[in-house]
Design a protein around this motif. Structure first.
Motif, PDB file in Angstrom:
ATOM      1  N   SER A  38      19.016-107.199  -7.905  1.00 20.94           N
ATOM      2  CA  SER A  38      18.417-106.130  -7.133  1.00 20.94           C
ATOM      3  C   SER A  38      16.947-106.032  -7.508  1.00 20.94           C
ATOM      4  O   SER A  38      16.515-106.512  -8.542  1.00 20.94           O
ATOM      5  N   VAL A  39      16.200-105.408  -6.612  1.00 21.64           N
ATOM      6  CA  VAL A  39      14.753-105.327  -6.777  1.00 21.64           C
ATOM      7  C   VAL A  39      14.357-103.854  -6.870  1.00 21.64           C
ATOM      8  O   VAL A  39      14.774-103.041  -6.042  1.00 21.64           O
ATOM      9  N   PHE A  40      13.612-103.537  -7.903  1.00 16.52           N
ATOM     10  CA  PHE A  40      13.173-102.162  -8.135  1.00 16.52           C
ATOM     11  C   PHE A  40      11.657-102.088  -8.215  1.00 16.52           C
ATOM     12  O   PHE A  40      10.996-103.030  -8.663  1.00 16.52           O
ATOM     13  N   LEU A  41      11.153-100.950  -7.801  1.00 14.92           N
ATOM     14  CA  LEU A  41       9.750-100.646  -8.024  1.00 14.92           C
ATOM     15  C   LEU A  41       9.542-100.477  -9.528  1.00 14.92           C
ATOM     16  O   LEU A  41      10.424 -99.952 -10.216  1.00 14.92           O
ATOM     17  N   GLY A  88       7.115-103.469   3.092  1.00 14.06           N
ATOM     18  CA  GLY A  88       8.543-103.731   3.305  1.00 14.06           C
ATOM     19  C   GLY A  88       8.811-105.064   3.992  1.00 14.06           C
ATOM     20  O   GLY A  88       7.967-105.959   3.977  1.00 14.06           O
ATOM     21  N   ARG A  89       9.980-105.164   4.634  1.00 13.80           N
ATOM     22  CA  ARG A  89      10.423-106.440   5.206  1.00 13.80           C
ATOM     23  C   ARG A  89      10.042-106.559   6.674  1.00 13.80           C
ATOM     24  O   ARG A  89      10.120-105.587   7.432  1.00 13.80           O
ATOM     25  N   LEU A  90       9.708-107.773   7.081  1.00 13.85           N
ATOM     26  CA  LEU A  90       9.410-108.028   8.492  1.00 13.85           C
ATOM     27  C   LEU A  90      10.613-107.671   9.377  1.00 13.85           C
ATOM     28  O   LEU A  90      10.446-107.154  10.474  1.00 13.85           O
ATOM     29  N   ILE A  91      11.819-107.927   8.891  1.00 16.77           N
ATOM     30  CA  ILE A  91      13.014-107.647   9.706  1.00 16.77           C
ATOM     31  C   ILE A  91      13.074-106.171  10.105  1.00 16.77           C
ATOM     32  O   ILE A  91      13.443-105.839  11.238  1.00 16.77           O
ATOM     33  N   ILE A  99      10.563-112.242   4.458  1.00 14.86           N
ATOM     34  CA  ILE A  99       9.125-112.155   4.726  1.00 14.86           C
ATOM     35  C   ILE A  99       8.728-110.693   4.562  1.00 14.86           C
ATOM     36  O   ILE A  99       9.276-109.813   5.224  1.00 14.86           O
ATOM     37  N   LEU A 100       7.821-110.461   3.616  1.00 17.06           N
ATOM     38  CA  LEU A 100       7.446-109.093   3.272  1.00 17.06           C
ATOM     39  C   LEU A 100       6.037-108.820   3.763  1.00 17.06           C
ATOM     40  O   LEU A 100       5.325-109.733   4.173  1.00 17.06           O
ATOM     41  N   LEU A 101       5.663-107.549   3.746  1.00 14.98           N
ATOM     42  CA  LEU A 101       4.378-107.154   4.309  1.00 14.98           C
ATOM     43  C   LEU A 101       3.537-106.409   3.278  1.00 14.98           C
ATOM     44  O   LEU A 101       4.061-105.591   2.503  1.00 14.98           O
ATOM     45  N   THR A 102       2.240-106.694   3.293  1.00 15.96           N
ATOM     46  CA  THR A 102       1.314-105.966   2.429  1.00 15.96           C
ATOM     47  C   THR A 102       1.032-104.606   3.065  1.00 15.96           C
ATOM     48  O   THR A 102       1.468-104.330   4.188  1.00 15.96           O
ATOM     49  N   ILE A 135       1.553-110.895   6.096  1.00 14.70           N
ATOM     50  CA  ILE A 135       2.838-111.366   5.609  1.00 14.70           C
ATOM     51  C   ILE A 135       2.728-112.058   4.243  1.00 14.70           C
ATOM     52  O   ILE A 135       1.710-112.654   3.908  1.00 14.70           O
ATOM     53  N   LYS A 136       3.823-111.943   3.487  1.00 14.04           N
ATOM     54  CA  LYS A 136       3.961-112.641   2.198  1.00 14.04           C
ATOM     55  C   LYS A 136       5.353-113.265   2.179  1.00 14.04           C
ATOM     56  O   LYS A 136       6.351-112.560   2.375  1.00 14.04           O
TER      57      LYS A 136
END
Ligand code: ADP
Ligand code: MG
Ligand code: MG
Length: 263
Positions: A20-23, A84-87, A130-133, A138-139
């Motif tokens: 899992s991914v946390f801030l 967040g995510r492109l989706i 694909i994440l967003l700044t 995109i990143k």
């Protein structure tokens, strides 16, 4: 150092297959990051770290900042993508204007071209990865399935996400062009708001991918320009030797028409 010594953990940002991914926030600098925790049993974690390090430095790749290890897990401290995510953006938008789609797609092709030039196949190109700044750039993230391959080497293991998987991946003889196919599936979704290949079962989905019948005459395509359709056809080509490369996508008329040229 333990991760808890250096960072304050925050809210959950996402959940994946294994971890899992946390801030998290650096206690020293106060800067926010994203921390992906992977259990040690997962053998591929070393490869994921190694490939992220290998690719670091490109503006389109999520940067790996540092790695911590404790008894049970590895913690990958990464650059935070606050957009967040492109989706999720796609779900909100439905479909994109050609101008916006072309600009997103160009940035995706630049980072895929970079990966390929660096000898890496991502193998899991999809809008969940694909994440967003903060400014909406995109990143590319999630190098958990990525592989380093030598020039001309081919892969055989079935990998990726069913709807995005290239026909040659199903057959079991593929390379970097598989990423181009997956990006084409994404382009289809950007342009018309739905995935190109669907099925009520995995078998039916894979059958649809292998038979590859795209119907550009249907209602939803009437508002899409001819150059956009032409590019999509060159990408969703079953024969991967004939399929367009990242470099060729970048000089396709549709991309050139809608995007600013950078020198
Ligand atoms: P998995 O390999 O389990 O799919 P991912 O690396 O794709 O894991 O991360 C899972 C989710 O966590 C992503 O879809 C996203 O929502 C979130 N996430 C991952 N990395 C970041 C990041 N750097 N910034 C913000 N959110 C992230
Ligand atoms: Mg993922
Ligand atoms: Mg992964």
């Amino acid at each position: 150092n333990k991760i808890e010594d250096d960072y304050v953990m925050g809210e959950a940002l996402g959940k994946g297959k294994f971890g899992s991914v946390f801030l998290c926030r650096s206690k020293v600098t106060g800067v926010d990051f994203a921390c992906k925790t992977l259990p040690k049993g997962e053998e591929t974690v070393h490869k994921e770290v190694e490939i992220m390090q290998h690719l670091s430095g490109h503006p389109g790749v999520v940067t790996l900042h540092s790695v911590y290890e404790d008894a049970e897990s590895f913690h990958l401290v990464m650059e935070l993508c606050p957009g967040g995510r492109l989706i999720d953006e796609m779900t909100k938008e439905g479909s994109y204007s050609e101008h916006k789609a072309a600009n997103i797609f160009k940035d995706l092709m630049l980072v895929i071209q970079y990966c390929h030039d660096m000898g890496v196949v991502h193998r899991d190109i999809k809008p969940e990865n694909i994440l967003l700044t903060a400014s909406g750039k995109i990143k590319l993230a999630d190098f958990g399935l990525a592989m380093r391959i030598a020039n001309g080497q081919s892969l055989s293991g079935l990998a990726g996400s069913p709807a995005y998987v290239a026909p040659e991946v199903l057959i079991g003889d593929y390379g970097q062009k598989a990423d181009i196919w997956s990006a084409g599936v994404l382009l289809h979704a950007l342009l018309v708001g739905v995935l190109p290949f669907q099925g009520n079962s995995l078998e039916a989905l894979f059958e649809a991918i292998k038979s590859m019948k795209l119907d550009f005459h249907s209602e939803k395509w009437q508002s899409v320009s001819k150059p956009a359709r032409d590019l999509l056809e060159r990408i969703l080509t079953r024969d991967f030797a004939a399929r367009i490369t990242a470099e060729e996508v970048l000089s396709h008329p549709w991309i050139l028409f809608y995007t600013e040229r950078t020198l």
